[in-house]
Design a protein around this motif. Structure first.
Motif, PDB file in Angstrom:
ATOM      1  N   PRO A  82       1.076  -1.455   0.539  1.00  0.00           N
ATOM      2  CA  PRO A  82      -0.122   0.144   0.122  1.00  0.00           C
ATOM      3  C   PRO A  82       0.951   1.044   0.266  1.00  0.00           C
ATOM      4  CG  PRO A  82      -1.004  -1.594   1.543  1.00  0.00           C
ATOM      5  CD  PRO A  82       0.588  -2.401   0.582  1.00  0.00           C
ATOM      6  N   GLY A  83       0.508   2.659  -0.636  1.00  0.00           N
ATOM      7  CA  GLY A  83       1.723   3.339  -0.843  1.00  0.00           C
ATOM      8  C   GLY A  83       2.196   2.688  -2.420  1.00  0.00           C
ATOM      9  N   GLY A  84       3.071   1.897  -2.463  1.00  0.00           N
ATOM     10  CA  GLY A  84       4.193   2.027  -3.084  1.00  0.00           C
ATOM     11  C   GLY A  84       4.105   2.105  -4.994  1.00  0.00           C
ATOM     12  N   ARG A  85       4.726   2.752  -5.810  1.00  0.00           N
ATOM     13  CA  ARG A  85       4.570   3.261  -6.346  1.00  0.00           C
ATOM     14  C   ARG A  85       4.291   1.781  -7.698  1.00  0.00           C
ATOM     15  NH1 ARG A  85       2.747   8.268  -6.504  1.00  0.00           N
ATOM     16  NH2 ARG A  85       4.124   8.917  -8.490  1.00  0.00           N
ATOM     17  N   ILE A  86       4.207   2.565  -8.908  1.00  0.00           N
ATOM     18  CA  ILE A  86       4.806   1.794 -10.186  1.00  0.00           C
ATOM     19  C   ILE A  86       5.183   2.875 -11.635  1.00  0.00           C
ATOM     20  CG2 ILE A  86       2.353   1.788 -10.870  1.00  0.00           C
ATOM     21  CD1 ILE A  86       2.642  -0.694 -12.068  1.00  0.00           C
ATOM     22  N   ALA A  87       5.561   2.564 -12.166  1.00  0.00           N
ATOM     23  CA  ALA A  87       6.952   3.399 -13.305  1.00  0.00           C
ATOM     24  C   ALA A  87       6.274   2.305 -14.714  1.00  0.00           C
ATOM     25  CB  ALA A  87       7.727   4.225 -13.216  1.00  0.00           C
ATOM     26  N   LEU A  88       5.873   2.940 -15.465  1.00  0.00           N
ATOM     27  CA  LEU A  88       6.118   2.294 -16.961  1.00  0.00           C
ATOM     28  C   LEU A  88       6.021   2.699 -18.230  1.00  0.00           C
ATOM     29  CD1 LEU A  88       2.071   0.776 -16.786  1.00  0.00           C
ATOM     30  CD2 LEU A  88       3.996   0.135 -15.839  1.00  0.00           C
ATOM     31  N   LYS A 120      24.425   7.639 -43.905  1.00  0.00           N
ATOM     32  CA  LYS A 120      26.305   7.912 -43.912  1.00  0.00           C
ATOM     33  C   LYS A 120      26.634   9.051 -44.711  1.00  0.00           C
ATOM     34  CE  LYS A 120      29.717   5.982 -47.394  1.00  0.00           C
ATOM     35  NZ  LYS A 120      29.808   5.916 -48.828  1.00  0.00           N
ATOM     36  N   ALA A 121      25.401  10.467 -45.143  1.00  0.00           N
ATOM     37  CA  ALA A 121      25.842  11.497 -44.908  1.00  0.00           C
ATOM     38  C   ALA A 121      25.002  12.376 -43.626  1.00  0.00           C
ATOM     39  CB  ALA A 121      24.350  11.402 -45.845  1.00  0.00           C
ATOM     40  N   GLY A 122      24.853  11.599 -42.634  1.00  0.00           N
ATOM     41  CA  GLY A 122      24.301  12.478 -41.362  1.00  0.00           C
ATOM     42  C   GLY A 122      22.989  13.011 -42.073  1.00  0.00           C
ATOM     43  N   ARG A 123      22.537  12.588 -42.657  1.00  0.00           N
ATOM     44  CA  ARG A 123      20.809  13.244 -42.296  1.00  0.00           C
ATOM     45  C   ARG A 123      19.894  12.125 -42.579  1.00  0.00           C
ATOM     46  NH1 ARG A 123      20.436  17.565 -45.983  1.00  0.00           N
ATOM     47  NH2 ARG A 123      22.281  18.360 -45.259  1.00  0.00           N
ATOM     48  N   LEU A 124      19.799  11.105 -41.093  1.00  0.00           N
ATOM     49  CA  LEU A 124      19.070  10.156 -41.410  1.00  0.00           C
ATOM     50  C   LEU A 124      18.542  10.890 -39.971  1.00  0.00           C
ATOM     51  CD1 LEU A 124      18.883   6.573 -40.211  1.00  0.00           C
ATOM     52  CD2 LEU A 124      18.320   8.011 -38.423  1.00  0.00           C
ATOM     53  N   PHE A 125      16.608  10.645 -40.127  1.00  0.00           N
ATOM     54  CA  PHE A 125      15.872  11.237 -38.610  1.00  0.00           C
ATOM     55  C   PHE A 125      15.069  10.255 -37.925  1.00  0.00           C
ATOM     56  CE2 PHE A 125      12.744  13.712 -37.285  1.00  0.00           C
ATOM     57  CZ  PHE A 125      12.939  14.348 -35.725  1.00  0.00           C
ATOM     58  N   LEU A 126      14.667   9.877 -37.392  1.00  0.00           N
ATOM     59  CA  LEU A 126      13.739   9.011 -36.626  1.00  0.00           C
ATOM     60  C   LEU A 126      13.737   9.926 -35.711  1.00  0.00           C
ATOM     61  CD1 LEU A 126      12.510   5.883 -35.744  1.00  0.00           C
ATOM     62  CD2 LEU A 126      14.422   5.465 -35.447  1.00  0.00           C
ATOM     63  N   ALA A 127      12.606   9.656 -34.720  1.00  0.00           N
ATOM     64  CA  ALA A 127      12.027  10.380 -33.480  1.00  0.00           C
ATOM     65  C   ALA A 127      10.583   9.748 -32.751  1.00  0.00           C
ATOM     66  CB  ALA A 127      10.954  11.818 -34.045  1.00  0.00           C
ATOM     67  N   ILE A 128      11.239   8.583 -31.835  1.00  0.00           N
ATOM     68  CA  ILE A 128       9.985   7.760 -30.896  1.00  0.00           C
ATOM     69  C   ILE A 128      10.029   8.112 -29.942  1.00  0.00           C
ATOM     70  CG2 ILE A 128       9.513   5.391 -29.850  1.00  0.00           C
ATOM     71  CD1 ILE A 128      12.300   4.157 -31.952  1.00  0.00           C
ATOM     72  N   PRO A 129       8.716   8.529 -29.277  1.00  0.00           N
ATOM     73  CA  PRO A 129       7.814   9.794 -28.283  1.00  0.00           C
ATOM     74  C   PRO A 129       7.592   8.441 -27.116  1.00  0.00           C
ATOM     75  CG  PRO A 129       6.214   9.779 -30.248  1.00  0.00           C
ATOM     76  CD  PRO A 129       7.147   8.745 -30.853  1.00  0.00           C
ATOM     77  N   LEU A 130       8.218   8.492 -26.310  1.00  0.00           N
ATOM     78  CA  LEU A 130       8.122   7.620 -25.457  1.00  0.00           C
ATOM     79  C   LEU A 130       6.879   7.682 -24.499  1.00  0.00           C
ATOM     80  CD1 LEU A 130      11.905   6.278 -25.655  1.00  0.00           C
ATOM     81  CD2 LEU A 130      10.347   5.049 -25.832  1.00  0.00           C
ATOM     82  N   PHE A 131       5.590   7.771 -24.010  1.00  0.00           N
ATOM     83  CA  PHE A 131       5.822   7.840 -22.270  1.00  0.00           C
ATOM     84  C   PHE A 131       5.399   7.377 -21.245  1.00  0.00           C
ATOM     85  CE2 PHE A 131       3.004   7.606 -26.110  1.00  0.00           C
ATOM     86  CZ  PHE A 131       2.132   9.501 -26.543  1.00  0.00           C
ATOM     87  N   LEU A 132       5.838   7.687 -20.448  1.00  0.00           N
ATOM     88  CA  LEU A 132       5.634   7.477 -18.846  1.00  0.00           C
ATOM     89  C   LEU A 132       4.772   7.744 -18.135  1.00  0.00           C
ATOM     90  CD1 LEU A 132       7.548   6.641 -16.953  1.00  0.00           C
ATOM     91  CD2 LEU A 132       9.445   9.104 -16.900  1.00  0.00           C
ATOM     92  N   ALA A 133       3.756   6.639 -17.693  1.00  0.00           N
ATOM     93  CA  ALA A 133       3.048   7.082 -16.663  1.00  0.00           C
ATOM     94  C   ALA A 133       3.323   5.784 -15.174  1.00  0.00           C
ATOM     95  CB  ALA A 133       2.229   5.603 -17.087  1.00  0.00           C
ATOM     96  N   SER A 134       3.139   6.942 -14.581  1.00  0.00           N
ATOM     97  CA  SER A 134       3.866   6.470 -12.812  1.00  0.00           C
ATOM     98  C   SER A 134       1.782   6.575 -11.933  1.00  0.00           C
ATOM     99  CB  SER A 134       4.419   7.765 -12.719  1.00  0.00           C
ATOM    100  OG  SER A 134       4.314   8.858 -12.075  1.00  0.00           O
ATOM    101  N   ALA A 135       1.894   5.773 -11.282  1.00  0.00           N
ATOM    102  CA  ALA A 135       0.910   6.062 -10.543  1.00  0.00           C
ATOM    103  C   ALA A 135       1.134   4.865  -9.337  1.00  0.00           C
ATOM    104  CB  ALA A 135      -0.394   5.188 -10.861  1.00  0.00           C
ATOM    105  N   ARG A 136       0.547   5.387  -7.923  1.00  0.00           N
ATOM    106  CA  ARG A 136       0.282   4.803  -6.214  1.00  0.00           C
ATOM    107  C   ARG A 136      -1.129   3.593  -5.913  1.00  0.00           C
ATOM    108  NH1 ARG A 136      -1.838   5.865  -1.698  1.00  0.00           N
ATOM    109  NH2 ARG A 136      -3.308   7.880  -2.658  1.00  0.00           N
ATOM    110  N   ARG A 137      -0.311   3.128  -5.263  1.00  0.00           N
ATOM    111  CA  ARG A 137      -1.495   1.924  -5.090  1.00  0.00           C
ATOM    112  C   ARG A 137      -1.889   2.118  -3.405  1.00  0.00           C
ATOM    113  NH1 ARG A 137      -2.518  -2.008  -1.392  1.00  0.00           N
ATOM    114  NH2 ARG A 137      -2.926  -3.732  -2.337  1.00  0.00           N
ATOM    115  N   PRO A 138      -3.126   2.451  -3.927  1.00  0.00           N
ATOM    116  CA  PRO A 138      -3.673   2.838  -2.109  1.00  0.00           C
ATOM    117  C   PRO A 138      -3.705   1.778  -1.326  1.00  0.00           C
ATOM    118  CG  PRO A 138      -5.234   2.054  -4.289  1.00  0.00           C
ATOM    119  CD  PRO A 138      -3.952   2.187  -4.925  1.00  0.00           C
TER     120      PRO A 138
END
Length: 257
Positions: free
Chosen positions: A135-141, A239-257
């Motif tokens: 109880p009161g412990g935390r979670i992160a995803l 090779k030319a330094g022109r690659l572009f990749l973007a990856i959104p990462l979601f971080l969710a957190s919560a508390r166990r009652p």
């Protein structure tokens, strides 16, 4: 022993997935994101913590270095074996996110990084997280939305096809966008969601880009010529330094009652 002092093996001797994860985890952005999870979990000396889907144990090592009683659990025997080779002092175990080998209410922090998209039933895994937390412990995803990869290319239509085809091979490609509601449904409180975006402009993630194109070809979403041309373009960009990749990462957190 710090992460920088971990014993090494030649890169060519590692599983390709482990090589890719090592490269991604070594980036400053990934390190900052892991550190943010430790803040949200209220990591402190003496508290028991579990990292589910721990891979080779990088986060377990970092939490241990902060004084926690950290346990790492992963379904992959190969990941756990490699983690034990690198850090024999860590508590790394082969296990299932649905049935953790932990007593009820035995950990104060639960962490899962890029795991829930691989699960057929994320809600069941969260029920297990709720069980093992005090109880009161935390979670992160942490997780990426597999339909939200952003890749610059000369053929955006083919790129969309490749991204969608790769997403369709993932058990739960949209799990990350569901984190908030999944946590609420599981009974957690104080739920919050943040987003970080990983941006890659060199060859680091080229194997991943080639892999998703090959996956799209294997699924019949594009032909061999289209896949080869797209991969060649991304290689030339890297090779030319022109690659572009973007990856959104979601971080969710919560508390166990």
């Amino acid at each position: 022993m710090s992460n920088d002092e971990m014993p090494r093996v030649p890169a060519e001797d590692l599983n390709p997935l482990i090589r890719l994860l090592d490269a991604a985890d070594a980036s400053p952005g990934a390190a900052a994101l892991r550190a943010r999870t430790y803040e949200l979990l209220h990591i402190a000396p003496g508290i028991p913590a579990v990292d589910v889907g721990c891979g080779t144990g990088r986060a377990v090592a970092e939490m241990s270095e902060r004084g926690t009683e950290a346990i790492g659990i992963d379904a992959s025997v190969q990941m756990i074996d490699e983690g034990r080779r690198r850090r024999p002092d860590l508590d790394l175990r082969v296990g299932d996110a649905y049935e953790l080998s932990l007593p009820d209410g035995s950990v104060a922090a639960y962490r899962a990084d890029k795991v829930y998209h691989e699960l057929d039933d994320p809600a069941k895994a969260l029920g297990e997280a709720f069980r093992v937390l005090t109880p009161g412990g935390r979670i992160a995803l942490i997780g990426q939305d597999w339909e939200s990869f952003i890749i610059d290319s000369d053929t955006p239509t083919i790129t969309r096809t490749i991204v969608q085809a790769r997403a369709d091979t993932v058990p739960n490609p949209r799990a990350a966008r569901r984190y908030r509601n999944l946590l609420l449904d599981a009974g957690f409180e104080d739920v919050s969601v943040e987003v970080r975006t990983g941006i890659f402009t060199d060859a680091t993630m080229l194997p991943m880009l080639s892999g998703i194109a090959e996956g799209a070809f294997a699924a019949g979403a594009l032909d061999r010529e289209q896949a080869d041309r797209w991969i060649a373009e991304q290689a030339a960009r890297a090779k030319a330094g022109r690659l572009f990749l973007a990856i959104p990462l979601f971080l969710a957190s919560a508390r166990r009652p």
